[in-house]
Design a protein around this motif. Structure first.
Motif, PDB file in Angstrom:
ATOM      1  N   ARG A  49       0.805  -1.219   0.000  1.00  0.00           N
ATOM      2  CA  ARG A  49       0.000   0.000   0.000  1.00  0.00           C
ATOM      3  C   ARG A  49       0.842   1.276   0.000  1.00  0.00           C
ATOM      4  N   SER A  50       2.076   1.183   0.489  1.00  0.00           N
ATOM      5  CA  SER A  50       2.942   2.358   0.524  1.00  0.00           C
ATOM      6  C   SER A  50       3.752   2.461  -0.772  1.00  0.00           C
ATOM      7  N   ASP A  51       4.681   3.422  -0.813  1.00  0.00           N
ATOM      8  CA  ASP A  51       5.491   3.615  -2.020  1.00  0.00           C
ATOM      9  C   ASP A  51       6.900   3.063  -1.857  1.00  0.00           C
ATOM     10  N   GLN A 110       4.202  -4.273  -6.279  1.00  0.00           N
ATOM     11  CA  GLN A 110       3.263  -3.330  -6.874  1.00  0.00           C
ATOM     12  C   GLN A 110       2.975  -2.285  -5.798  1.00  0.00           C
ATOM     13  N   PHE A 111       3.652  -1.143  -5.882  1.00  0.00           N
ATOM     14  CA  PHE A 111       3.524  -0.125  -4.837  1.00  0.00           C
ATOM     15  C   PHE A 111       2.244   0.698  -4.995  1.00  0.00           C
ATOM     16  N   ASN A 112       1.893   1.404  -3.944  1.00  0.00           N
ATOM     17  CA  ASN A 112       0.730   2.292  -3.922  1.00  0.00           C
ATOM     18  C   ASN A 112      -0.571   1.572  -4.259  1.00  0.00           C
ATOM     19  N   GLU A 113      -0.672   0.335  -3.818  1.00  0.00           N
ATOM     20  CA  GLU A 113      -1.909  -0.414  -4.014  1.00  0.00           C
ATOM     21  C   GLU A 113      -2.399  -0.916  -2.658  1.00  0.00           C
ATOM     22  N   GLY A 136      -0.698   9.521  -7.554  1.00  0.00           N
ATOM     23  CA  GLY A 136      -0.959  10.904  -7.911  1.00  0.00           C
ATOM     24  C   GLY A 136      -2.425  11.238  -7.710  1.00  0.00           C
ATOM     25  N   SER A 137      -3.011  11.922  -8.672  1.00  0.00           N
ATOM     26  CA  SER A 137      -4.418  12.337  -8.570  1.00  0.00           C
ATOM     27  C   SER A 137      -5.371  11.284  -9.109  1.00  0.00           C
ATOM     28  N   THR A 138      -4.840  10.276  -9.805  1.00  0.00           N
ATOM     29  CA  THR A 138      -5.702   9.243 -10.374  1.00  0.00           C
ATOM     30  C   THR A 138      -5.923   8.109  -9.381  1.00  0.00           C
ATOM     31  N   GLN A 139      -7.061   7.467  -9.493  1.00  0.00           N
ATOM     32  CA  GLN A 139      -7.390   6.346  -8.626  1.00  0.00           C
ATOM     33  C   GLN A 139      -8.040   5.255  -9.462  1.00  0.00           C
TER      34      GLN A 139
END
Length: 419
Positions: A49-51, A110-113, A136-139
């Motif tokens: 979930r983190s980067d 797979q980061f940011n998930e 970023g701004s997209t989800q």
């Protein structure tokens, strides 16, 4: 692994078939499982979930943190710590070790998930893991479909913030230990540290080192042991003694030696539990505190030990004994919890507290390809042991299915496929 877009365009969800297990979490537990699988040639996907890897260590730990146990008890499978590392590596050294570990075994999460849900589909005999990516701004949403799921999100995924009467009305700064970095900005301030575990003890010491005035809340009993006894790690000594002696006797030996080294901690407001330190750890998962200098500061009066909290006021705290303390800031060293119940839709293997129901050492494997890594309450050594068992079990299943598929393919087709 391959992906395709949802034909119905539901929330723009992308579907990904994983030809192997999905591992949730890129901390030490997830990395250890990944490395063991990598060596056996089994494909996998790590979701984080983190980067970054080991986000708890990189983003939610204080600057002065060092490993509490000697490095030989904290290394992950297949890779030892560098020889030049000290006996108790620092936070920066441990993070460097983990980054090197990920690089060595080519682990690319797979980061940011962030996992929203994971559920076993009985009809298809598959796991469906839905994540939300915030890049970023997209989800966007992704659904990972796999036959095996490894839960490696950790025992300490979320900071525990207790409900204390009046805390919301306190006008000073209130932070959880996960957001504490250094006592530098607290110089000259009166800081209430709520909690007396390893974090509470170390943060109180750090505050004292930076000329703050810490008061540490000790509400319940706790075992405080010296980090070393006669030049040897207390944990190492206990491990050695347990090979020859019963647990109760090892507990008594540790407590006698501790009394000679640290004295009677009850004189300073720290009561010992009725159960011995190792018995308490094995039966209830409560880790003893390894003292690295905090007790000396308590003796000198630089750190004040106070009892339970009755309520907070705007600029003060009222204790259960009727005493009132004026304070500037509050640090909640109130522990961490598993976040598994929030996303894993399964109640047979995992309990409501986010830990496997089956006690150690058998809490690493559930049904339908479900595994748990790093929920032993035995630190990095427990996570490493889990990783080895899990990878070996997955390898058996993997090889069995691979042989089964080969038997279904005609012999002339198998020959063609080798070219």
């Amino acid at each position: 692994m391959f992906s395709f877009s949802d034909q119905n365009g539901f929330c723009g969800r992308r579907c990904v078939w994983v030809n192997g297990p999905v591992i949730v979490g890129a901390g030490p537990s997830g990395l250890a499982v990944s490395a063991c699988l990598k060596e056996q040639g089994i494909p996998f996907v790590v979701i984080e979930r983190s980067d970054c890897i080991a986000s708890l260590w990189q983003k939610r730990t204080y600057d002065r943190l060092k490993l509490h146990l000697p490095k030989k008890f904290c290394q992950l499978p297949k890779l030892e710590f560098p020889e030049e590392y000290p006996e108790y590596p620092s936070k920066k050294q441990f993070i460097a070790y983990l980054e090197n570990y990920a690089q060595k075994f080519d682990i690319k999460p797979q980061f940011n998930e962030c996992v929203q849900s994971a559920k076993y589909d009985d009809a298809c005999h598959l796991w469906r893991v839905i994540t939300v990516s915030t890049n970023g701004s997209t989800q966007s949403e992704t659904e990972y479909i796999c036959q095996m799921l490894v839960v490696a999100s950790g025992e300490n995924a979320e900071g525990v913030v207790p409900e204390i009467d009046g805390l919301k009305d306190f006008t000073g700064e209130v932070i959880h230990a996960k957001d504490y970095k250094s006592g530098e900005k607290y110089a000259g301030k009166k800081v209430l540290v709520v909690g007396c575990g390893n974090s509470g003890m170390e943060l109180s010491l750090d505050l004292s080192n930076h000329n703050a005035k810490p008061s540490m809340v000790v509400r319940s009993s706790v075992h405080v042991l010296p980090r070393e006894i006669m030049g040897k790690s207390t944990f190492d000594l206990a491990t050695m003694l347990m090979k020859w002696l019963p647990l109760w006797l090892v507990d008594n030996i540790l407590l006698i030696l501790t009394w000679f080294i640290l004295g009677d901690t009850q004189k300073y407001g720290i009561k010992r539990p009725s159960l011995g330190p190792l018995t308490l750890k094995n039966h209830h998962g409560k880790t003893p505190v390894l003292d690295i200098g905090t007790l000396e500061r308590i003796r000198s009066g630089d750190i004040d030990v106070v009892g339970g909290i009755k309520r907070f006021n705007h600029t003060s705290v009222e204790l259960v004994n009727g005493e009132t303390l004026d304070i500037d800031s509050v640090v909640l060293a109130t522990g961490y919890s598993s976040n598994v119940p929030y996303w894993l839709q399964e109640t047979e293997f995992f309990a409501k507290n986010g830990f496997p129901k089956t006690p150690f050492p058998n809490g690493w494997k559930g049904k339908c390809g479900l595994y748990a890594s790093g929920f032993t309450r035995r630190g990095l050594a427990g996570a490493s042991a889990d990783a080895i068992k899990i990878s070996q079990d997955i390898a058996k299943v993997w090889k069995k299915e691979l042989n089964h598929k080969k038997q279904k393919v005609p012999s002339h087709r198998r020959c063609i496929s080798t070219f």
